[in-house]
Design a protein around this motif. Sequence first.
Motif, PDB file in Angstrom:
ATOM      1  N   CYS A 102       9.876 -37.275  -0.148  1.00  0.00           N
ATOM      2  CA  CYS A 102      10.443 -36.833   1.138  1.00  0.00           C
ATOM      3  C   CYS A 102      11.139 -37.974   1.858  1.00  0.00           C
ATOM      4  O   CYS A 102      11.986 -37.757   2.708  1.00  0.00           O
ATOM      5  CB  CYS A 102       9.356 -36.223   2.018  1.00  0.00           C
ATOM      6  SG  CYS A 102       8.328 -37.458   2.845  1.00  0.00           S
ATOM      7  N   GLY A 103      10.761 -39.208   1.544  1.00  0.00           N
ATOM      8  CA  GLY A 103      11.421 -40.363   2.142  1.00  0.00           C
ATOM      9  C   GLY A 103      10.811 -40.862   3.436  1.00  0.00           C
ATOM     10  O   GLY A 103      11.256 -41.874   3.975  1.00  0.00           O
ATOM     11  N   TYR A 104       9.787 -40.171   3.944  1.00  0.00           N
ATOM     12  CA  TYR A 104       9.269 -40.572   5.260  1.00  0.00           C
ATOM     13  C   TYR A 104       8.655 -41.966   5.238  1.00  0.00           C
ATOM     14  O   TYR A 104       8.851 -42.762   6.153  1.00  0.00           O
ATOM     15  CB  TYR A 104       8.245 -39.548   5.783  1.00  0.00           C
ATOM     16  CG  TYR A 104       8.089 -39.671   7.268  1.00  0.00           C
ATOM     17  CD1 TYR A 104       8.983 -39.038   8.123  1.00  0.00           C
ATOM     18  CD2 TYR A 104       7.102 -40.477   7.823  1.00  0.00           C
ATOM     19  CE1 TYR A 104       8.892 -39.198   9.493  1.00  0.00           C
ATOM     20  CE2 TYR A 104       7.002 -40.639   9.192  1.00  0.00           C
ATOM     21  CZ  TYR A 104       7.898 -39.994  10.018  1.00  0.00           C
ATOM     22  OH  TYR A 104       7.816 -40.155  11.372  1.00  0.00           O
ATOM     23  N   CYS A 137       1.776 -43.105   1.210  1.00  0.00           N
ATOM     24  CA  CYS A 137       2.801 -42.131   0.846  1.00  0.00           C
ATOM     25  C   CYS A 137       2.121 -40.770   0.737  1.00  0.00           C
ATOM     26  O   CYS A 137       1.336 -40.540  -0.175  1.00  0.00           O
ATOM     27  CB  CYS A 137       3.444 -42.508  -0.488  1.00  0.00           C
ATOM     28  SG  CYS A 137       4.642 -41.268  -1.026  1.00  0.00           S
ATOM     29  N   ARG A 138       2.464 -39.907   1.681  1.00  0.00           N
ATOM     30  CA  ARG A 138       1.818 -38.589   1.673  1.00  0.00           C
ATOM     31  C   ARG A 138       2.269 -37.740   0.493  1.00  0.00           C
ATOM     32  O   ARG A 138       1.596 -36.808   0.100  1.00  0.00           O
ATOM     33  CB  ARG A 138       2.110 -37.865   2.993  1.00  0.00           C
ATOM     34  CG  ARG A 138       1.347 -38.472   4.146  1.00  0.00           C
ATOM     35  CD  ARG A 138       1.887 -37.965   5.475  1.00  0.00           C
ATOM     36  NE  ARG A 138       1.135 -38.507   6.586  1.00  0.00           N
ATOM     37  CZ  ARG A 138       1.306 -39.722   7.078  1.00  0.00           C
ATOM     38  NH1 ARG A 138       2.212 -40.529   6.533  1.00  0.00           N
ATOM     39  NH2 ARG A 138       0.599 -40.149   8.100  1.00  0.00           N
TER      40      ARG A 138
HETATM   41 FE1  FES Z   1       7.048 -38.616   1.200  1.00  0.00          FE
HETATM   42 FE2  FES Z   1       6.223 -41.103   0.765  1.00  0.00          FE
HETATM   43  S1  FES Z   1       7.948 -40.103  -0.112  1.00  0.00           S
HETATM   44  S2  FES Z   1       5.586 -39.779   2.303  1.00  0.00           S
END
Ligand code: FES
Length: 183
Positions: A102-104, A137-138
């Motif tokens: 997700c990139g968060y 990293c979720r």
């Molecule tokens: Fe989604 Fe790490 S890529 S929280």
Amino acid sequence: MSQRVPVRIRVNGVTHELDVEPRLLLVHALRDKLGLTGTHVGCDTSNCGACTVHLDGRAVKSCTVLAVQADGAEVTTIEGLGTPDSLHPVQEAFWEHHGLQCGYCTPGMIMAAADLLQRNPNPTEEDVRRALEGNLCRCTGYHNIVKAIMSAAESGRGSISEPSPSQEGREAAEAFAQEGLGA
Ligand code: FES
Ligand code: FES
């Protein structure tokens, strides 16, 4: 009205003078006062590392630092690490090895990894995993994150020191500050 304190912080090569409440966290100064929203907030317990930036060259969780503590300091955020046309070697390695879902968590992961490789250009996989202990990293994409960092290290790319911001980046930040949003 609460008391405000003047602080001067150099962020990504641009000096900003801000009047802040003493309780303002560095992460909120970066995001809300300077518009640098690449630094994320992922928790309220100082656990996730999504807010990691470099403070005088060392990775810190910017939700654990008050803006007033950064007075006189040099801060680098993910926006100052590379540009779309000239990625930082660690950013490039994340891109090549799909080190994100997700990139968060990614900005914090990259800032933590860049700090590790500046201090230890030849880390073992164990070193990398230890250095990322404070970054969660979720999406649980740890395998490719570690692979990307090892690749940056093995190719010698990670030892490249932090770049100074591009002229383009500097101009954009200065324009942003002049609009009054940085004051
Ligand atoms: Fe989604 Fe790490 S890529 S929280
Ligand atoms: Fe700083 Fe989670 S937002 S550690």
